[in-house]
Design an enzyme around this catalytic site. Structure first.
Site, PDB file in Angstrom:
ATOM      1  N   HIS A 169      29.130 -39.429  16.461  1.00  0.00           N
ATOM      2  CA  HIS A 169      29.762 -39.213  15.160  1.00  0.00           C
ATOM      3  C   HIS A 169      29.988 -37.724  14.872  1.00  0.00           C
ATOM      4  CE1 HIS A 169      29.451 -43.446  14.173  1.00  0.00           C
ATOM      5  NE2 HIS A 169      28.182 -43.413  14.555  1.00  0.00           N
ATOM      6  N   ARG A 188      -0.101 -14.059   7.830  1.00  0.00           N
ATOM      7  CA  ARG A 188       0.739 -14.632   6.777  1.00  0.00           C
ATOM      8  C   ARG A 188       2.179 -14.134   6.859  1.00  0.00           C
ATOM      9  NH1 ARG A 188      -2.422 -16.576   2.287  1.00  0.00           N
ATOM     10  NH2 ARG A 188      -0.778 -16.013   0.854  1.00  0.00           N
ATOM     11  N   LYS A 217      10.247 -25.469  15.587  1.00  0.00           N
ATOM     12  CA  LYS A 217       9.327 -24.595  16.307  1.00  0.00           C
ATOM     13  C   LYS A 217      10.086 -23.611  17.191  1.00  0.00           C
ATOM     14  CE  LYS A 217       5.672 -25.565  14.558  1.00  0.00           C
ATOM     15  NZ  LYS A 217       6.576 -25.590  13.400  1.00  0.00           N
ATOM     16  N   GLU A 252      11.901 -20.982  15.049  1.00  0.00           N
ATOM     17  CA  GLU A 252      10.976 -20.107  14.334  1.00  0.00           C
ATOM     18  C   GLU A 252      10.470 -18.970  15.206  1.00  0.00           C
ATOM     19  OE1 GLU A 252       8.450 -22.491  10.975  1.00  0.00           O
ATOM     20  OE2 GLU A 252       8.112 -23.131  13.041  1.00  0.00           O
ATOM     21  N   GLU A 280      10.978 -31.394  14.191  1.00  0.00           N
ATOM     22  CA  GLU A 280       9.866 -30.443  14.245  1.00  0.00           C
ATOM     23  C   GLU A 280       9.957 -29.562  15.485  1.00  0.00           C
ATOM     24  OE1 GLU A 280       6.319 -28.349  13.547  1.00  0.00           O
ATOM     25  OE2 GLU A 280       7.800 -29.315  12.262  1.00  0.00           O
ATOM     26  N   LYS A 305       3.378 -17.156   6.196  1.00  0.00           N
ATOM     27  CA  LYS A 305       2.569 -18.354   6.437  1.00  0.00           C
ATOM     28  C   LYS A 305       2.545 -19.266   5.217  1.00  0.00           C
ATOM     29  CE  LYS A 305      -0.418 -20.972   8.661  1.00  0.00           C
ATOM     30  NZ  LYS A 305       0.061 -21.834   9.757  1.00  0.00           N
ATOM     31  N   TRP A 330       5.764  -9.100   1.862  1.00  0.00           N
ATOM     32  CA  TRP A 330       6.896  -9.801   2.480  1.00  0.00           C
ATOM     33  C   TRP A 330       8.040  -9.692   1.492  1.00  0.00           C
ATOM     34  CZ3 TRP A 330       9.502 -14.644   1.568  1.00  0.00           C
ATOM     35  CH2 TRP A 330      10.234 -15.123   2.665  1.00  0.00           C
ATOM     36  N   ASN A 372       1.579 -10.838  -5.700  1.00  0.00           N
ATOM     37  CA  ASN A 372       2.256 -11.890  -4.952  1.00  0.00           C
ATOM     38  C   ASN A 372       3.028 -12.748  -5.938  1.00  0.00           C
ATOM     39  OD1 ASN A 372       1.181 -11.085  -2.546  1.00  0.00           O
ATOM     40  ND2 ASN A 372      -0.357 -12.710  -2.441  1.00  0.00           N
ATOM     41  N   GLY A 373       4.199 -13.226  -5.543  1.00  0.00           N
ATOM     42  CA  GLY A 373       4.991 -14.066  -6.415  1.00  0.00           C
ATOM     43  C   GLY A 373       6.322 -13.413  -6.747  1.00  0.00           C
ATOM     44  N   CYS A 429       2.776 -10.723   0.134  1.00  0.00           N
ATOM     45  CA  CYS A 429       2.208 -11.882   0.751  1.00  0.00           C
ATOM     46  C   CYS A 429       0.672 -11.889   0.717  1.00  0.00           C
ATOM     47  CB  CYS A 429       2.713 -11.942   2.176  1.00  0.00           C
ATOM     48  SG  CYS A 429       2.369 -13.443   2.998  1.00  0.00           S
TER      49      CYS A 429
END
Length: 605
Positions: free
Chosen positions: A505, A27, A486, A489, A482, A600, A75, A101-102, A2
């Site tokens: 429904h 991050r 939150k 998370e 949202e 992040k 990460w 990274n990647g 990360c």
């Protein structure tokens, strides 16, 4: 992924790299490592540790001197968090070090070939493939070794490479993952994020995809992965190092929630045009004739940015009367979408580097679409790729979960909708009404934040829930999405959001006393419809926490927020629910700034 930090110069490198890693902790990561050398050293010295940067720091020996080094917070993508899988990775001889990274998409194939050639791997990571490719290259220079290795790689990368035989340099490369150079006085820095650089230099160069750089203590040069020289013009970073400090708060999330009044003032500043009851958005690079030719708006984002885009799409439809919708960027680019020349595409990303959004932008540009960027970070990849756009001016956001950037992004969409509306059919009186509403936002946000103690008490009461439901209609539904995001998370409480109209429904089957519902109930044309939904929940013994402009009789508790213009109310209704999620997580003892499993800036698929 990360976080990447590197330095070459005259100073003792280990403290600089550890400080840089600490700046990048926000991050999200699970392990960290550091490798150093110097022109007088006989090789590379490395320390790695699963866990936090403080765990790495505790392992660094007292005698760990050097003037060149690279470091990383990882990460996990390939292989579980462990000392062995932490970056940097070394080759068998201990001469080549790489941080990355990647994701290398063809790592399995490359690994099999290397194993067949007798290479022994020490980790489960895709990155170690790159180390051995560099090490086995017969090229003369480090630049050529790295370039040759990258020719075999498919996927995304931001890499930094050191070699014991070339201790006077660091070679870096970018393809889909950020790499930023920091220019000092006879010293050079590299990082994946300017947060690691701003305490030492504000002069930066951002590499483009397909670009490499060689860093020496007193010089740097950039070039393509094919070897052609490129021209790099340094820019000055606006953010100060102090912007990344907690400023007396216990967490970055709390600090950033509390900054929203000032942040919204920044996104409005200098953009309101009272004379014509509209706003100035010169960065759009879209004149009035072109704006009138737009037949549809498609907004692309991921996670919180997607939710902001949903509110933005509703604002554009209401104010500009242009058909608009939002879609997850990660889905959009894989369904072979029809790209219409009369459609305006808007890419939303806090970092401006979100890989799925960036890849969608690049695909759209390839097909000739007009793309605007709505981002927070100046000079980021999406900002550079887009035809124009808006910066949301939220300032640095360090907590992994987004709060103030979400709010500022929605305000930016309100500005865009007002701008497009006034070009088309929105009246002067409606323009004035909305401008007055926008100007009220900072004070109203401050008023909401003053009620934090009451929200904290509510959060502590609901913190024992195993699951929660969030509901809202039309403007309230993206707010519910949202808010549920939150909560899940940072508290790890399971939470789902539904349109209130969808309760009957299916989701009503879940209602019971143990499942609280958070309901968004604004004073708008759907007030009675929303109240009917509360009746349905209450009839089934469900507990209700309402967020509205007045006390709701059927709710067990109500968080009352100030009333603004109906179109702008969603901006305010999400803020108390940020505090609700924060204090719920706090009551549960969670690591709020660095929630588990999350990063992040998501610069991989």
């Amino acid at each position: 992924m990360c976080g990447i930090v590197g330095y070459i110069g005259k100073r003792d490198v280990a403290p600089l790299l550890l400080e840089g890693l600490q700046r990048l902790e926000y991050r999200g990561y699970d392990s960290a490592g550091i490798v150093i050398t110097s022109p007088k050293a006989s090789g590379l010295k490395m320390v790695k540790a699963k866990g936090r940067v403080r765990d790495l720091e505790a392992r660094v020996p007292k005698r760990f001197a050097g003037t060149t080094g690279i470091a990383h917070t990882r990460w996990a993508t390939h292989g579980a968090p462990s000392d062995e899988n932490a970056h940097p990775h070394l080759d068998a001889e201990g001469k080549v070090a790489v941080v990355h990274n990647g994701i290398i998409d063809n790592a399995t194939e490359l690994r099999a070939k290397l194993v067949a050639d007798g290479v022994e791997f020490l980790s489960e990571t895709d990155t170690e493939v790159l180390v051995h490719l560099v090490s086995r290259s017969q090229a003369v220079t480090l630049e050529e070794k790295v370039r040759e290795a990258l020719r075999h790689v498919e996927g995304t990368y931001g890499v930094a490479v050191m070699h014991a035989d070339f201790s006077d340099r660091i070679v870096v490369a970018r393809n889909g993952s950020p790499v930023v150079l920091g220019i000092g006085e006879k010293e050079m820095f590299v990082a994946s994020d300017i947060a690691a650089l701003v305490s030492h230099t504000r002069q930066i160069v951002t590499l483009e995809d397909g670009e490499m750089a060689t860093l020496k203590a007193d010089d740097f040069r950039t070039y393509t992965t094919e070897g052609s020289r490129t021209t790099a013009t340094p820019t000055t970073v606006e953010w100060e190092a102090e912007s990344y400090d907690m400023g007396g708060h216990d967490t970055y999330m709390h600090k950033e929630i509390s900054e929203q009044s000032d942040a919204v003032d920044r996104v409005l500043r200098g953009r309101i045009d009272d004379r014509f009851s509209t706003v100035h958005l010169g960065g759009l690079n879209l004149d009035a004739r072109e704006a009138r030719g737009i037949r549809r708006v498609k907004i692309l984002g991921c996670g919180t940015s997607y939710h902001a885009g949903m509110i933005g799409a509703q604002l554009i439809e209401e104010l500009a009367r242009i058909p608009a919708d939002a879609e997850p960027a990660s889905e959009f680019r894989y369904r072979n979408p029809v790209v219409d020349p009369d459609t305006l595409y808007v890419a939303v990303s806090q970092s401006g580097e979100t890989y799925d959004v960036l890849a969608a932008v690049q695909e759209l540009k390839r097909k000739g679409a007009r793309v605007l960027g709505v981002v927070n970070v100046v000079g980021s990849a999406i900002a550079r790729e887009a035809d124009g756009g808006m910066y949301v001016h939220a300032g640095p956001e360090v907590c992994v979960v987004s709060t103030k950037c979400f709010t500022n992004t929605v305000v930016a969409f309100a500005l865009l909708a007002l701008h497009l509306g006034r070009i088309r059919d929105l009246s002067v009186s409606d323009g004035k009404r909305l401008i007055e509403g926008l100007r009220k936002l900072p004070a109203q946000i401050a008023e909401i934040l003053e009620g934090e103690d009451d929200i904290k008490k509510l959060a502590e009461e609901y913190a024992g829930a195993q699951s929660m439901m969030f509901i809202g209609r039309v403007r309230g539904y993206p707010v519910a999405l949202e808010a549920s995001l939150k909560l899940k998370e940072i508290s790890y409480i399971h939470a789902e959001a539904y349109p209130a109209s969808e309760l009957k429904h299916g989701p009503l089957a879940l209602i019971e006393p143990a499942l609280p519902t958070v309901a968004i109930v604004p004073d708008d044309e759907l007030l009675e419809k929303n109240r009917a939904a509360l009746e349905e929940i209450k009839a089934r013994s469900g507990r209700i926490l309402a967020v509205g402009h007045r006390e709701q009789e059927k709710a067990d508790h109500t968080i009352v927020v100030p009333k603004n213009e109906t179109e702008l109310d969603p901006i305010l209704m999400g803020i108390p629910l940020q505090l609700f999620a924060y204090h719920t997580a706090l009551a549960m003892g969670r690591d709020i700034d660095k929630p588990r499993n999350l990063a992040k800036s998501v610069t991989v698929e």
